[in-house]
Design a protein around this motif. Structure first.
Motif, short mmCIF file in Angstrom:
data_model
loop_
_atom_site.label_atom_id
_atom_site.label_comp_id
_atom_site.label_asym_id
_atom_site.label_seq_id
_atom_site.Cartn_x
_atom_site.Cartn_y
_atom_site.Cartn_z
N UNK A 1 0.83 -1.20 0.00
CA UNK A 1 0.00 0.00 0.00
C UNK A 1 0.87 1.25 0.00
N UNK A 2 1.84 1.33 0.91
CA UNK A 2 2.62 2.55 1.08
C UNK A 2 3.68 2.73 0.01
N UNK A 3 4.17 1.64 -0.59
CA UNK A 3 5.18 1.80 -1.64
C UNK A 3 4.61 2.55 -2.83
N UNK A 4 3.48 2.11 -3.33
CA UNK A 4 2.88 2.78 -4.49
C UNK A 4 2.54 4.24 -4.19
N UNK A 5 2.02 4.49 -2.99
CA UNK A 5 1.73 5.87 -2.61
C UNK A 5 2.99 6.72 -2.57
N UNK A 6 4.08 6.12 -2.06
CA UNK A 6 5.34 6.86 -1.91
C UNK A 6 5.96 7.26 -3.24
N UNK A 7 5.80 6.42 -4.27
CA UNK A 7 6.39 6.77 -5.57
C UNK A 7 5.35 7.40 -6.50
N UNK A 8 4.14 7.63 -5.98
CA UNK A 8 3.12 8.36 -6.73
C UNK A 8 2.47 7.58 -7.85
N UNK A 9 2.22 6.28 -7.62
CA UNK A 9 1.57 5.45 -8.64
C UNK A 9 0.25 4.88 -8.14
N UNK A 10 -0.65 4.68 -9.06
CA UNK A 10 -1.88 3.94 -8.79
C UNK A 10 -2.21 3.13 -10.03
N UNK A 11 -3.02 2.08 -9.86
CA UNK A 11 -3.35 1.26 -11.01
C UNK A 11 -4.75 0.67 -10.87
N UNK A 12 -5.27 0.25 -12.02
CA UNK A 12 -6.53 -0.50 -12.01
C UNK A 12 -6.42 -1.64 -13.01
N UNK A 13 -7.12 -2.73 -12.72
CA UNK A 13 -7.12 -3.89 -13.59
C UNK A 13 -8.17 -3.70 -14.66
N UNK A 14 -7.77 -3.87 -15.93
CA UNK A 14 -8.69 -3.68 -17.05
C UNK A 14 -8.60 -4.90 -17.98
N UNK A 15 -9.52 -4.99 -18.92
CA UNK A 15 -9.45 -6.02 -19.96
C UNK A 15 -9.42 -5.35 -21.32
N UNK A 16 -8.67 -5.95 -22.23
CA UNK A 16 -8.59 -5.44 -23.61
C UNK A 16 -8.16 -6.56 -24.52
N UNK A 17 -8.35 -6.37 -25.82
CA UNK A 17 -7.95 -7.37 -26.80
C UNK A 17 -6.44 -7.35 -26.98
N UNK A 18 -5.87 -8.55 -27.17
CA UNK A 18 -4.43 -8.66 -27.32
C UNK A 18 -4.09 -10.01 -27.94
N UNK A 19 -2.88 -10.11 -28.50
CA UNK A 19 -2.35 -11.38 -28.95
C UNK A 19 -1.93 -12.17 -27.72
N UNK A 20 -2.49 -13.36 -27.55
CA UNK A 20 -2.23 -14.19 -26.37
C UNK A 20 -1.58 -15.50 -26.79
N UNK A 21 -0.56 -15.92 -26.05
CA UNK A 21 0.07 -17.22 -26.27
C UNK A 21 -0.49 -18.20 -25.23
N UNK A 22 -1.37 -19.06 -25.67
CA UNK A 22 -2.00 -20.02 -24.77
C UNK A 22 -1.10 -21.25 -24.63
N UNK A 23 -0.65 -21.52 -23.40
CA UNK A 23 0.27 -22.63 -23.14
C UNK A 23 -0.46 -23.97 -23.23
N UNK A 24 0.12 -24.89 -24.00
CA UNK A 24 -0.47 -26.22 -24.19
C UNK A 24 0.58 -27.29 -23.92
N UNK A 25 0.21 -28.30 -23.15
CA UNK A 25 1.10 -29.44 -22.97
C UNK A 25 0.86 -30.41 -24.12
N UNK A 26 1.78 -30.43 -25.08
CA UNK A 26 1.61 -31.24 -26.27
C UNK A 26 2.17 -32.65 -26.11
N UNK A 27 3.05 -32.84 -25.11
CA UNK A 27 3.64 -34.17 -24.89
C UNK A 27 3.90 -34.36 -23.40
N UNK A 28 2.93 -34.96 -22.71
CA UNK A 28 3.04 -35.17 -21.26
C UNK A 28 4.26 -36.02 -20.90
#
Length: 376
Positions: free
Chosen positions: A256-283
């Motif tokens: 909590x205090x680290x982000x306040x001390x360096x003057x940052x805040x954030x929020x979690x959002x969703x957006x479209x993007x290229x995603x690499x979906x991990x697949x186990x192809x050979x167990x």
């Protein structure tokens, strides 16, 4: 051949030097370095003290440098104790260093490591407490020195010196104190992280790495208009009041205090993007790398990322932090594995994952989560 080794240890001491050659109970060697250096405001004194603290360190040791503010604090808090430090660094290096990092106690120059050998120091930093009779009564990492001294002094404090330490080192609050500043010592890639129940200390830690270590936010998931800010390094120390704070809350207080001390805040959002979906192809291939290690370990050796005893989630973090991929892990696998992957060649890393480990990736454009950072 040079080997670069960086071990990431979470929720534990980032660096711990426990010598196998304990000297507790024995007569301390005479402390006679080649030369004493007295930082500004520190004077020589023959006054008899109840105890002597001797700290062995050097300027390129990140865990050593990270504990200097604590040693400064303790030296001011305990006027009945003599604080000394010993290093194999030469005079020129030390005189340049103390212009950037204040030290409140003398520094002994032990160029040929004669004293270091007499004290049988096998790892840095290492600290000793010596009583009036010259007997070593405690030996260990300086992060534990505060507790050791508290047992000796029974918690007594000198009011005037404590007030001085408040002025010079800490912004004291009733429940905690947090000291944070941009790193200026120029230690290159050397950094340190130490997490104790009532103390959190970081030295030369980049913002983007702190976001990953403490908030679980990987580089590829960060959205910001100021990417250069993420490369800034900070020195941070959080001290908690043992009588007020539950130690289980230390990490939440830090976050909590680290982000306040360096003057940052954030929020979690969703957006479209290229995603690499991990697949186990050979167990079968992957299962040959199941680890028997009880504790996870991650290091950089030569140009390889080497990991032992990690789950696939940590592999995902490596790919997101090192190669800036957005990776999704849509499988359930609780096994732990050992991996060795190239750190500087994405194409080779992906080929090795597929050919040796039986892991491949399916590229998709889809909506996924990100963290949008803004200045307060």
């Amino acid at each position: 051949m040079k080997v670069k080794l960086l071990v990431l240890l979470f929720l534990s001491i980032f660096f711990k030097a426990n010598s196998q050659n304990t000297l507790v109970g024995t007569k301390a060697p005479e402390i006679n370095p080649d030369k004493w250096i007295y930082p500004e405001g520190v004077t020589t004194s023959n006054e008899t003290k109840d105890y002597t603290v001797v700290d062995f360190w050097f300027t390129k040791c990140a865990p050593c440098v990270a504990t200097i503010p604590e040693l400064n604090y303790l030296s001011l808090q305990n006027p009945n104790i003599r604080f000394l430090s010993i290093t194999f660094d030469n005079t020129k290096i030390i005189e340049s260093f103390i212009k950037k990092a204040p030290m409140y106690y003398p520094i002994g120059i032990d160029t040929e490591s004669k004293l270091i050998k007499k004290f049988k120091v096998s790892g840095f930093p290492e600290t000793f407490i010596i009583d009036k009779k010259g007997i070593i009564i405690w030996q260990g990492h300086p992060i534990h020195l505060s507790s050791a001294l508290a047992n000796l002094s029974k918690g007594k404090q000198n009011k005037s010196n404590f007030e001085l330490s408040q002025k010079n080192e800490w912004n004291q609050r009733s429940s905690y104190s947090m000291n944070i500043k941009e790193h200026t010592l120029g230690m290159g890639p050397a950094s340190s992280l130490s997490i104790q129940p009532f103390d959190v200390m970081l030295l030369n830690r980049k913002v983007k790495r702190i976001l990953n270590d403490f908030y679980g936010i990987n580089n590829s998931r960060i959205i910001t208009s100021d990417s250069l800010f993420l490369e800034k390094s900070y020195d941070v120390q959080l001290k908690l009041n043992k009588e007020v704070i539950n130690p289980k809350n230390s990490l939440e207080i830090f976050k909590f205090h680290y982000l306040n001390s360096i003057g940052l805040k954030y929020e979690k959002i969703t957006k479209s993007s290229l995603v690499h979906e991990l697949i186990i192809s050979d167990n079968k291939k992957l299962n040959t790398f199941i680890s028997k290690e009880k504790h996870e370990g991650i290091s950089i050796r030569y140009d390889n990322w080497e990991s032992k005893g990690i789950k696939l989630e940590k592999l995902k973090s490596f790919l997101e932090n090192n190669y800036n991929l957005v990776v999704e892990l849509n499988i359930e696998n609780t096994n732990k594995f050992n991996f060795i992957l190239p750190k500087n060649n994405l194409k080779k890393a992906l080929l090795k994952l597929e050919n040796e480990y039986g892991i491949s990736f399916l590229e998709k454009n889809k909506r996924t989560y990100f963290y949008e950072f803004k200045k307060n």
